[in-house]
Design an enzyme around this catalytic site. Structure first.
Site, PDB file in Angstrom:
ATOM      1  CG  ASP A 128      -1.691   1.219   1.550  1.00 45.73           C
ATOM      2  OD1 ASP A 128      -2.237   1.654   0.582  1.00 45.73           O
ATOM      3  OD2 ASP A 128      -1.440   1.832   2.609  1.00 45.73           O
TER       4      ASP A 128
ATOM      5  CG  ASP B 240      -1.609   7.429   0.241  1.00 45.51           C
ATOM      6  OD1 ASP B 240      -0.299   7.751  -0.194  1.00 45.51           O
ATOM      7  OD2 ASP B 240      -2.640   7.708  -0.321  1.00 45.51           O
TER       8      ASP B 240
END
Ligand SMILES: [Zn+2]
Length: 527
Positions: free
Chosen positions: A344, A346
């Site tokens: 991922d 952020d």
């Protein structure tokens, strides 16, 4: 109070494997729920490989009606909230009627429709897969579906003999010549010819596996033993582990085909009297059906009807060369051997700035760049997968995501990390920009971004990891069959308790940050 759900599917191997998608989806919607599964005694082991199922209740293989009612009344003491009938016959109806539950749903079997299609030989171009029909019950329960493929746990339960056999050959191909009816079985001698060619041309290790079809067992004994292994009635857990390690499975329209799909091993599936469009085609990402056009096909819905012609053309017209051609293509072009980390963006690699739109705001979390470097040097493909619903919500245009990702990627590159791919989903089901306001297949935990990467970079998800700071990342790992790791950066800390308290998340590793994740992967999973 705990949400308790009962899934009913009594038999048989293939159908039970196909229910695994619904069970997983239910659990993603309600991680705290307890899922019970009612099945026949002989399928208990198979159900135990469905990770989302908490408890298995069995009926005897030859259960009388009276006994069935007794079991139903006993079961009612559990006080289920939800009963999901995925069998749809008189016996499952009986159980359904006995049980008191707030929600009772039965899957739309559409049997009459399918039988009519078979009788008239008018097969629609597309038709919902059995998995999709099972998942439709979730709509009535106001739940979402993410997984659309079968998924079973492979426990790495393989013997030393098997290990050495697998390492001796550059490729291994498993032939499964059995099927529920003799009419659904392709000629085993022709399978043997295909196997011989694959052995000769690819130095492929050949494995034969049959369950208890007696006729096939005796025919199997006539196949000469050289560079091959034979299994009769290998227990399902071991068979699943073995298949997870092979490159390709060649099967009839049978449960073993679905078993292979459930552990991401590609299948070439031969359909003779049955038709793949009617709901039972193998559902893995690289699976392929081999069949021929014959006016009499499909002969019956489940393939048990005796053939009325002078020979079973639906099979005799399929040559061993055709099998070899498909198998060769898969071994050469679709052999997913790479491992990857799906990371991922952020909150995991960079600080979560809440709808980041300015490339200048990119700020790497301490240690994350070195972590990616280390993973990349250890042979992992680095694939960034990111939900960017800011687009659908009207926070920024899609070009902004591109611009930020470009800068993100260049910054990493300058520090010695070359990303193998970046995927993002601009959608959201409740957005404000029409074009992007959809229930898409890519927003995590839906698997489309990862599946694209698997295809582009030939990744084996079972050898891979999903790392992120949200439950969506963890669930994505579950959906694609990769190991999930939660980082405590970003929103991670907030999900820790939920993950710790649920059996469903027993396989999730929780670490401080991406650097610790890389360390964990390095310590535990380097060859
Ligand atoms: Zn999307």
């Amino acid at each position: 109070m705990i949400n308790k759900a009962l899934i009913i599917r009594f038999s048989s191997l293939g159908d039970i494997i196909l229910t695994s998608s619904l069970a997983l989806n239910y659990k993603i919607n309600h991680p705290d729920s307890k899922i019970y599964f009612l099945t026949k005694e002989k399928f208990k082991k198979t159900v135990s490989l469905i990770d989302a199922v908490d408890e298995i209740v069995t009926i005897p293989d030859d259960c009388s009606f009276v006994n069935l009612c007794k079991i139903g009344m006993e079961l009612d003491k559990i006080n289920f909230n939800t009963v999901i009938d995925l069998h749809g016959n008189f016996r499952s109806l009986t159980i359904r009627k006995i049980l008191t539950a707030d929600h009772k749903v039965v899957y739309p079997k559409r049997r009459y429709e399918r039988i009519t299609a078979v009788k008239k030989k008018i097969i629609p171009e597309s038709y919902p897969h059995t998995i999709d029909l099972y998942n439709q019950t979730l709509i009535d329960l106001e739940m979402n579906s993410y997984s659309k493929r079968p998924n079973l746990v492979s426990t790495n339960n393989i013997s030393d003999t098997e290990k050495s056999f697998l390492s001796k050959h550059p490729h291994t191909v498993l032939f499964a010549p059995g099927a529920s009816y003799a009419t659904k079985q392709y000629d085993i001698q022709k399978f043997a010819q295909a196997a011989e060619t694959l052995q000769r041309e690819y130095n492929a290790g050949i494995i034969w596996a049959v369950t208890n079809e007696s006729e096939i067992v005796s025919e199997l004994s006539q196949i000469p033993e050289s560079s091959l292994m034979k299994y009769v009635n290998l227990p399902i857990t071991e068979l699943t582990s073995l298949i997870a390690k092979t490159d390709l499975v060649i099967a009839n329209d049978s449960g073993i085909g679905h078993l292979a799909s459930s552990v991401n091993t590609p299948v070439v599936s031969l359909f003779g009297p049955t038709h793949p469009v009617l709901g039972f085609s193998p559902k893995g990402q690289f699976d392929q059906v081999l069949d021929v056009k014959e006016y009499c096909r499909p002969c019956s819905l489940h393939g048990g009807k005796a053939c009325f012609r002078e020979e079973q053309f639906c099979f005799t017209k399929i040559s061993p060369e055709q099998i070899v051609n498909l198998a060769s293509y898969k071994l050469e072009h679709q052999n997913c051997r790479n491992k990857a980390v799906f990371v991922d963006r952020d909150g995991t690699i960079i600080v979560d700035k809440h709808f980041l739109s300015d490339p200048n705001e990119i700020e790497f979390i301490e240690g994350s760049v070195d972590a990616l470097k280390r993973l990349s040097e250890s042979g992992y493909k680095i694939v960034v997968v990111s939900n960017q619903s800011g687009v659908a919500r009207g926070k920024f245009p899609i070009e902004t995501v591109e611009k930020v990702n470009q800068e993100f990627s260049e910054k990493l590159s300058a520090r010695g990390v070359d990303l193998d791919a970046i995927y993002y989903c601009p959608h959201h089901p409740h957005g404000s920009v029409n074009q992007y306001t959809i229930k898409c297949g890519c927003r995590k935990p839906s698997p489309l971004m990862v599946e694209d990467a698997i295809e582009q970079l030939l990744i084996n998800p079972i050898e891979s990891f999903v790392i992120g700071d949200k439950l969506d990342d963890i669930n994505l790992g579950k959906v694609v069959g990769a190991k999930p790791i939660l980082v405590r950066t970003g929103y991670g800390r907030g999900f820790q308790e939920k993950i710790d308290s649920s059996r469903f998340y027993h396989d999730v590793k929780i670490v401080d940050n991406l650097a610790a994740a890389a360390e964990f992967i390095g310590d535990h999973h380097l060859d």
